[in-house]
Design a protein around this motif. Structure first.
Motif, PDB file in Angstrom:
ATOM      1  N   ALA A 266       5.409   6.249  -0.681  1.00  9.73           N
ATOM      2  CA  ALA A 266       5.686   5.619   0.616  1.00  9.73           C
ATOM      3  C   ALA A 266       4.853   4.360   0.826  1.00  9.73           C
ATOM      4  CB  ALA A 266       5.415   6.612   1.745  1.00  9.73           C
ATOM      5  N   LEU A 267       3.712   4.257   0.150  1.00  7.01           N
ATOM      6  CA  LEU A 267       2.814   3.114   0.313  1.00  7.01           C
ATOM      7  C   LEU A 267       3.064   2.034  -0.735  1.00  7.01           C
ATOM      8  CD1 LEU A 267      -0.505   5.051   1.066  1.00  7.01           C
ATOM      9  CD2 LEU A 267       0.994   3.897   2.698  1.00  7.01           C
ATOM     10  N   ARG A 268       4.114   2.206  -1.518  1.00  7.27           N
ATOM     11  CA  ARG A 268       4.418   1.248  -2.587  1.00  7.27           C
ATOM     12  C   ARG A 268       5.527   0.302  -2.135  1.00  7.27           C
ATOM     13  NH1 ARG A 268       6.199   3.431  -8.455  1.00  7.27           N
ATOM     14  NH2 ARG A 268       7.725   4.505  -7.153  1.00  7.27           N
ATOM     15  N   HIS A 269       5.305  -0.980  -2.376  1.00 16.24           N
ATOM     16  CA  HIS A 269       6.299  -1.990  -2.038  1.00 16.24           C
ATOM     17  C   HIS A 269       7.431  -2.012  -3.057  1.00 16.24           C
ATOM     18  CE1 HIS A 269       4.959  -4.086   1.521  1.00 16.24           C
ATOM     19  NE2 HIS A 269       3.730  -4.186   1.056  1.00 16.24           N
ATOM     20  N   ALA A 270       8.440  -2.827  -2.767  1.00 17.21           N
ATOM     21  CA  ALA A 270       9.607  -2.932  -3.642  1.00 17.21           C
ATOM     22  C   ALA A 270       9.243  -3.434  -5.031  1.00 17.21           C
ATOM     23  CB  ALA A 270      10.646  -3.860  -3.006  1.00 17.21           C
ATOM     24  N   GLY A 272       6.598  -2.544  -6.678  1.00 17.11           N
ATOM     25  CA  GLY A 272       5.784  -1.533  -7.353  1.00 17.11           C
ATOM     26  C   GLY A 272       4.315  -1.578  -7.007  1.00 17.11           C
ATOM     27  N   SER A 273       3.872  -2.580  -6.247  1.00 13.04           N
ATOM     28  CA  SER A 273       2.457  -2.688  -5.892  1.00 13.04           C
ATOM     29  C   SER A 273       2.187  -1.956  -4.581  1.00 13.04           C
ATOM     30  CB  SER A 273       2.054  -4.151  -5.754  1.00 13.04           C
ATOM     31  OG  SER A 273       2.715  -4.759  -4.656  1.00 13.04           O
ATOM     32  N   LEU A 274       0.922  -1.643  -4.359  1.00 13.49           N
ATOM     33  CA  LEU A 274       0.519  -0.952  -3.134  1.00 13.49           C
ATOM     34  C   LEU A 274       0.356  -1.941  -1.982  1.00 13.49           C
ATOM     35  CD1 LEU A 274      -2.178   1.472  -4.560  1.00 13.49           C
ATOM     36  CD2 LEU A 274       0.026   2.137  -3.587  1.00 13.49           C
ATOM     37  N   ALA A 275       0.554  -1.444  -0.768  1.00 14.46           N
ATOM     38  CA  ALA A 275       0.257  -2.241   0.415  1.00 14.46           C
ATOM     39  C   ALA A 275      -1.241  -2.506   0.468  1.00 14.46           C
ATOM     40  CB  ALA A 275       0.715  -1.496   1.669  1.00 14.46           C
ATOM     41  N   ARG A 276      -1.619  -3.710   0.878  1.00 12.50           N
ATOM     42  CA  ARG A 276      -3.019  -4.148   0.843  1.00 12.50           C
ATOM     43  C   ARG A 276      -3.626  -4.021   2.238  1.00 12.50           C
ATOM     44  NH1 ARG A 276      -3.158  -9.279   0.160  1.00 12.50           N
ATOM     45  NH2 ARG A 276      -4.938  -9.603  -1.204  1.00 12.50           N
TER      46      ARG A 276
END
Length: 579
Positions: A266-270, A272-276
């Motif tokens: 759920a915390l991964r962006h489109a 593939g990286s994590l929200a900062r």
């Protein structure tokens, strides 16, 4: 350059040094129980840079043609800690040619000679756990073509460090450092002959830690997505090692893995990286995918908030928004005043971002990165929605006067998903509540937003009136900021009432507003690890003033042009090492 981490003869560091020397009487492991397999992922580019004598740690570049890592001048304690943690071994193992292996062996045995008897700054529980994991992971790489004397020295040092961890893991700070210490101890007990006695007490302690630090939904109290990924990775490593040794992981250990996996999805962006958010970065390339695959957990996160973050996702677009109060107390030393800030990614390209953590660039950048103006949200009267107050020293500032009530609602909109939320971070100081509504269309091509400053109760209106009278011009200025990723090319269009945003994928987005504020482009920065300095970028600013009990601004982001079909957007700019 000499780095002093704590006053000599006092505090935990003094006791660490005492126990590091006492632990030297540990028996020498005969070798590995089984041939270890590397579980950590490194960067080929960073490995090449290390061999070339370019040492990039904690935002500093130190060049040394002699390429002796232990003879380097150390700019600060963070640089020193990264070297003694040995995560750079992952990068050298990614190269894995003979010159790189020879250099890695020289540096490992150099550490043993200089610091192996319990001297130096590397003898803390967290650093020792991190170092043990790397030495064991890359044991085959390191021991190739080494003679018996060198092998004996290597295993003697591992036994020494393991005994130190068994004595001192309890003193590691709560959170990720303590997970590193315990997982290092478990890994050593399972991997080294004659040290299995450490596994049961360490596994029992890890059970307790999982129960205390990871909530029932799989979140950390620090609300740092990257820290959650690191903890998850450590837990999956321990799970695999214990299962391979015929030791079933504990109930809370397994539950933590099962709950964290959908949380990270759920915390991964489109892209593939994590929200900062809250001091976390995007995560090491490939680590999230690898950890999720190793966990075997396929379940996705249920509807609702994930570790206090709301997610809107449709088509190729993801929006992740901070929808809870920030951490407080001892968990708030890395927390950001980011309530109701959001990030938006389209396909493989970040569009709207937060500035990120400036910790690697020094205390001033660290403090600036934590303030509300460094996030894509509304900032009232130039103040943050939570203030930073120093405790103990300036580097350990906690958030105070932070929002305590953040009501949110996630619903279906007529053509997509809707988020509605508010926070009271400005209620006490200005008598105003900030409310934000975001609507993402079902095809992911448009995001409509509304920001509202409202004074609802009579006492709040009195505070608002007093604040207006005390202000210099009888108004309360505010700005809604939309920080852009450095790869986005903005341009003011339509006489200054819209901004076109060109992505390197060929996509074109357009930002518009309802005309109730002043639209302008201003400089910004993008703060990320493995960079020598902050990256220059741009922010969209919608500026206005609050004159009444309710002030509203509406804005939108819409995709005007897709990525051309003939283009495959596979190139990711921003190598692991950037000058």
């Amino acid at each position: 350059m000499t780095i002093t981490l704590s006053p000599a003869g006092s505090g935990p560091r003094f006791l660490d040094r005492v126990h590091a020397r006492l632990a030297g009487r540990a028996p020498i492991p005969a070798g590995f129980v089984t041939s270890p397999e590397p579980r950590t992922i490194g960067s080929f580019a960073r490995g090449r840079q290390l061999v070339a004598g370019n040492f990039i740690f904690s935002g500093h570049l130190v060049e040394d043609s002699g390429a002796d890592i232990w003879a380097l001048p150390f700019p600060d304690a963070a640089f020193l800690n990264e070297i003694h943690g040995f995560t750079w071994l992952d990068d050298m193992a990614a190269v894995a040619d003979i010159p790189t292996r020879d250099r890695a062996q020289k540096w490992v045995w150099g550490w043993i000679e200089l610091y192996g008897k319990g001297h130096g700054p590397g003898w803390t529980p967290a650093l020792t756990g991190r170092r043990i994991l790397r030495w064991i992971n890359h044991g085959v790489f390191l021991l190739t073509q080494m003679d018996d004397a060198a092998s004996r020295s290597f295993f003697r040092s591992l036994g020494h460090q393991t005994r130190f961890l068994a004595r001192r893991w309890k003193t590691a700070p709560a959170g990720l450092p303590r997970f590193e210490a315990l997982c290092g101890l478990i890994y050593a007990g399972l991997s080294l002959e004659g040290l299995s006695r450490h596994v049961t007490p360490a596994a029992r302690a890890l059970e307790h830690l999982c129960r205390e630090e990871i909530n029932a939904k799989g979140g950390l109290v620090t609300r740092n997505p990257e820290d959650l990924l690191e903890v998850f990775t450590l837990l999956t490593w321990c799970d695999a090692a214990m299962t391979g040794a015929g030791i079933p992981p504990g109930e809370h250990h397994q539950e933590a893995i099962e709950h964290i996996a959908p949380m990270l999805r759920a915390l991964r962006h489109a892209d593939g990286s994590l929200a900062r958010f809250h001091g976390g970065g995007r995560g090491v390339e490939g680590r999230l995918d690898t950890a999720l695959a190793n966990s075997g957990v396929k379940r996705r996160h249920a509807e609702g908030l994930a570790m206090g973050f709301a997610r809107l996702s449709a088509g190729r677009t993801s929006v992740i928004l901070d929808a809870s109060p920030p951490p407080t107390g001892r968990n708030a030393t890395n927390a950001h005043a980011s309530t109701l800030a959001f990030e938006l990614t389209s396909g493989r390209r970040p569009l709207i971002v937060n500035c990120g953590s400036g910790a690697v660039f020094g205390p001033e950048w660290r403090r600036a990165g934590r303030a509300t103006p460094s996030h894509s949200t509304l900032c009232l009267d130039g103040t943050s929605s939570a203030r930073l107050a120093s405790v103990r020293d300036g580097d350990e500032a906690q958030l105070v006067d932070a929002p305590t009530r953040v009501p949110v609602r996630l619903t279906q909109a007529p053509d997509g998903l809707r988020f509605q939320g508010g926070h009271d971070g400005y209620l006490k100081s200005h008598g105003l509540t900030h409310a934000r509504t975001l609507e993402l269309t079902s095809d992911g091509r448009a995001l409509a937003g509304e920001d509202l400053l409202v004074s609802m109760e009579k006492k709040d209106r009195q505070v608002f009136a007093q604040t207006l009278r005390a202000s210099e011009h009888g108004t309360l200025p505010f700005a809604i900021r939309f920080h852009l990723h450095p790869d986005v090319e903005p341009q003011l269009d339509m006489g200054g009432v819209a901004v076109s945003l060109a992505l390197k994928s060929g996509e074109l987005w357009v930002f518009r507003h309802d005309g109730s504020g002043e639209l302008r482009l201003e400089p910004s920065v993008f703060l990320e690890k493995n960079r020598l300095k902050p990256r220059a970028t741009t922010q969209i600013v919608l500026a206005s003033t609050a004159l009444d009990h309710a002030t509203r601004i509406r804005w939108s982001l819409s995709k005007a042009q897709e990525t051309p079909i003939s283009i495959r957007d596979l190139n990711r700019d921003g190598m692991d090492v950037a000058f």
